[in-house]
Enzyme design. Sequence first.
Site, mmCIF file in Angstrom:
data_model
loop_
_atom_site.group_PDB
_atom_site.id
_atom_site.type_symbol
_atom_site.label_atom_id
_atom_site.label_comp_id
_atom_site.label_asym_id
_atom_site.label_seq_id
_atom_site.Cartn_x
_atom_site.Cartn_y
_atom_site.Cartn_z
ATOM 1 C CE LYS A 495 -0.170 -0.350 4.996
ATOM 2 N NZ LYS A 495 -0.889 -0.914 6.127
ATOM 3 C CE1 TYR A 720 10.941 32.522 0.046
ATOM 4 C CE2 TYR A 720 11.363 30.155 0.217
ATOM 5 C CZ TYR A 720 10.976 31.263 -0.528
ATOM 6 O OH TYR A 720 10.628 31.112 -1.833
HETATM 7 C C1 LIG Z 1 -0.121 -1.666 6.971
HETATM 8 C C2 LIG Z 1 -0.668 -2.874 7.558
HETATM 9 C C3 LIG Z 1 0.167 -3.933 7.972
HETATM 10 C C4 LIG Z 1 1.665 -3.855 7.964
HETATM 11 O O1 LIG Z 1 2.117 -3.186 9.093
HETATM 12 P P1 LIG Z 1 3.684 -2.960 9.382
HETATM 13 O O2 LIG Z 1 3.740 -2.346 10.706
HETATM 14 O O3 LIG Z 1 4.143 -2.040 8.313
HETATM 15 O O4 LIG Z 1 4.298 -4.284 9.290
HETATM 16 C C5 LIG Z 1 -0.438 -5.096 8.396
HETATM 17 N N1 LIG Z 1 -1.780 -5.208 8.455
HETATM 18 C C6 LIG Z 1 -2.609 -4.206 8.100
HETATM 19 C C7 LIG Z 1 -4.068 -4.397 8.214
HETATM 20 C C8 LIG Z 1 -2.091 -3.009 7.641
HETATM 21 O O5 LIG Z 1 -2.910 -2.023 7.293
#
Ligand SMILES: *Cc1c(COP(=O)(O)O)cnc(C)c1O
Length: 825
Positions: A495, A720
């Site tokens: 993601k 700035y």
């Molecule tokens: C993002 C996510 C993970 C992974 O989590 P990490 O801490 O990056 O390993 C696992 N399960 C769900 C539902 C997530 O949204």
Amino acid sequence: MTTFSLEKITQILDGELYAENGSEYVMINSISIDSRTLVDVKACLFFALVGERHNGHRYVVELYKRGVRNFVVSQFRNEFKTLPHTNFILVADSLKALQQLAAYVSNKFSFPLLSITGSNGKTIVKEWLFDLLHKNMQVVRSPRSFNSQVGVPLSIWNIQGEADLGIIEAGISKPGEMDQLAAIIRPDFGMLTNIGDAHQENFNSIEQKLDEKLKLFDDAKLIVYCADSELINLKMNEKFSEKQLFSWSKNGGEADLPVEIRLFNRETLIHFNWNNVSHEIKFPFQDEASIENACHCLALIVANNWLSDAVLERFSNLQPVAMRLELKHGINSCTLINDFYNSDLNSLEIALQFMGQQSGSTSEKKTVILSDIQQSGLSPHQLYTEVNRLLKNNHVSRLIGIGRVIHDHESVFQLPASFYFSTKEFIQKVKLNDFKNETILIKGAREFQFENVASLLQKKYHQTQLEISLNALVENLNVFKARVKPDTKVMVMVKAFSYGSGTVEIARALEFQKVDYLAVAVTDEGIELRQAGVTVPIVVMNPEEHSFDAMLDYRLEPNIYSLALFQKFNKAARSAAVSFYPIHIKLETGMNRLGFSNEKELNLVLDQLRQEETLQVQSVFSHLAAADEPQHDAFTRQQFERFDGLSKLIVESQKHKVLRHLLNSAGIERFPEFQMDMVRLGIGLYGISAVSEKNIKPIARWTSTISQLKKVEEGETVGYGRKGQVSNPKQIAVVPVGYADGYDRRLSSGVGKMWVNGKLAPVIGHICMDMTMIDVSGIEVKAGNLVELMGDHIHLTELADWANTIPYEILTGISQRVKRIYSQE
Ligand SMILES: *Cc1c(COP(=O)(O)O)cnc(C)c1O
């Protein structure tokens, strides 16, 4: 090409041949151990290897469907009996068999072999020796770092033709392995580069590791090494007093070849006397490791009497060994794979395999730009016939050949092709619009200067880039996989642009590694992967109602976290007339984000599932709120208990197997006992460990270059709001990266630092939208110098700490305009 009949191979392997109803394809000219990279199906012999987490026998039926008819197996499974016209060689151990075959092949070589072992530098020494010697003699060598129990046999098999010298690397990671490699290679010359900590975890002591490595040389006539390590010197003299030992030293130690090293300007001068003649070579590197590698090469050359002015002169042209294939975005939506360090058949084959992995489907257009191949040991006609075969087997759609020899052999190529006599001619005549939506492999010998071709075809961005190592990614994946049971499935979270590191390239690499699921946040991310040809199951974590039809079209599987969502998706699925469409049910156990939290709603879902056959629960899962924080471990355990209870309700109500999963990266590291059927790997893959596991490596390096330097006098200000006050004269560098690139504005005014030429340079003044100023007073810099924002010297966690945030935010905040470059060794 090495070719053997199946009968001959059976005899070499002491195997039992099952070919009663066998295939007619009995002349073998390629061997394979990896179902993913196999190309020439008919003449191929597949070795089904059995590893800790991997069993090649599982792929036999799939390979049969793809046309493979010859297998070496150590288990004759029932399902094999149903495969007609297939030959099986049954052996006790298929890895041993592969090694036995290689030993047979190498024993027949008519030229001497040099084998190099040691903790570091093997590949560089091998490549440099090739560069130094190949104009004087025919040199063949193993590709890149193919030096393992499997890599060595494959390299040996692929060495073909006549030569004056063969060079093979040998690497080991645990006791016992060198015996096997030594039996295969039986080198005439040996070289030990050095001994260090690499792979130390499987050895009791450095001494034990050294003893093990030295087994490689039991049959060697001549051994080259550096006498400056007391331990190595001692062992060599103790073990091999009967052999010709040839040592060098830069510390004035007692050695056959004492050398004197001087650093001068940007070069190293190596001075030595040999046969009463004094020599000096120039060498364009100054770091210790490069100097050591050059001296190893020199010692081997001197020991063999290969010394000549021409050879010595070539030291000054040695180049860094780019052992990596680089993947870049090209013009007109092309993908470029750059590999212009060397050109030989082995490395062409490896590059073509990588191309196959990275282009979405066999139907996607693939162009290869290839220079003359030098030093193959084959006649040009044989050579280009072989190249033609490789290109066709790898579904290459067109060839652009550059160089006189390949041009002259135009007629052997049976695919659309065009030819140019030189790189210059190609650059003058090329029409850039001929390249569109395709993968282009640019592969050539160094003197063809294909970097000029690459820069023409490369998409132009500003100078800030994020380099992603696909090797580190795979290594991290394997560290996490090793923490769970072999049959526990792995879902990888890609993601948010794979936590900032890119979508398609990462997903393809993961698909190649056979991960079981990918998960994206929104439907669009999933569609992008499907359009790029990714076929692994993909879960969408936030399925939005407006995208249900697209999800069903692209076979994306929703995370169902409420009754209302279930009903809406069920309706959409019903009107799409699908049946048993996979869904994933999320349970709420303490995070208080999304998920079913009570049995009542769940039971309504289960009732409806029972009544129709539209949807099917593929898995049920929940998410831990604080798996990385020991002070909340009691809470984490409570989450597990809740999940265990609620999820059983679903699992027990379904006839088919429903997967259960709870763990994220920190969970995998800290609570492997809760792994159930699957785990969901996220940040860990990208280089962050909750337990400071040292084998987890950052995969990304964020760099930029200095655009301008300026002197700022006392009393002036920088940037700035005139925030950067200068109390004494300073040298300031402008770096073209700003908060719009994701360089957090909280790093302003000295909070953040960048790594420049070996030193940390603090940010001065406020970070601007597209630029940042850093204080480089006292650091030797020039415009154009490389600046590291994050990488080997500034760890991701450190950068996150400075910005007072978490690594997740830094990674996902690096903007899309920062160009991503992928590398694979
Ligand atoms: C993002 C996510 C993970 C992974 O989590 P990490 O801490 O990056 O390993 C696992 N399960 C769900 C539902 C997530 O949204």
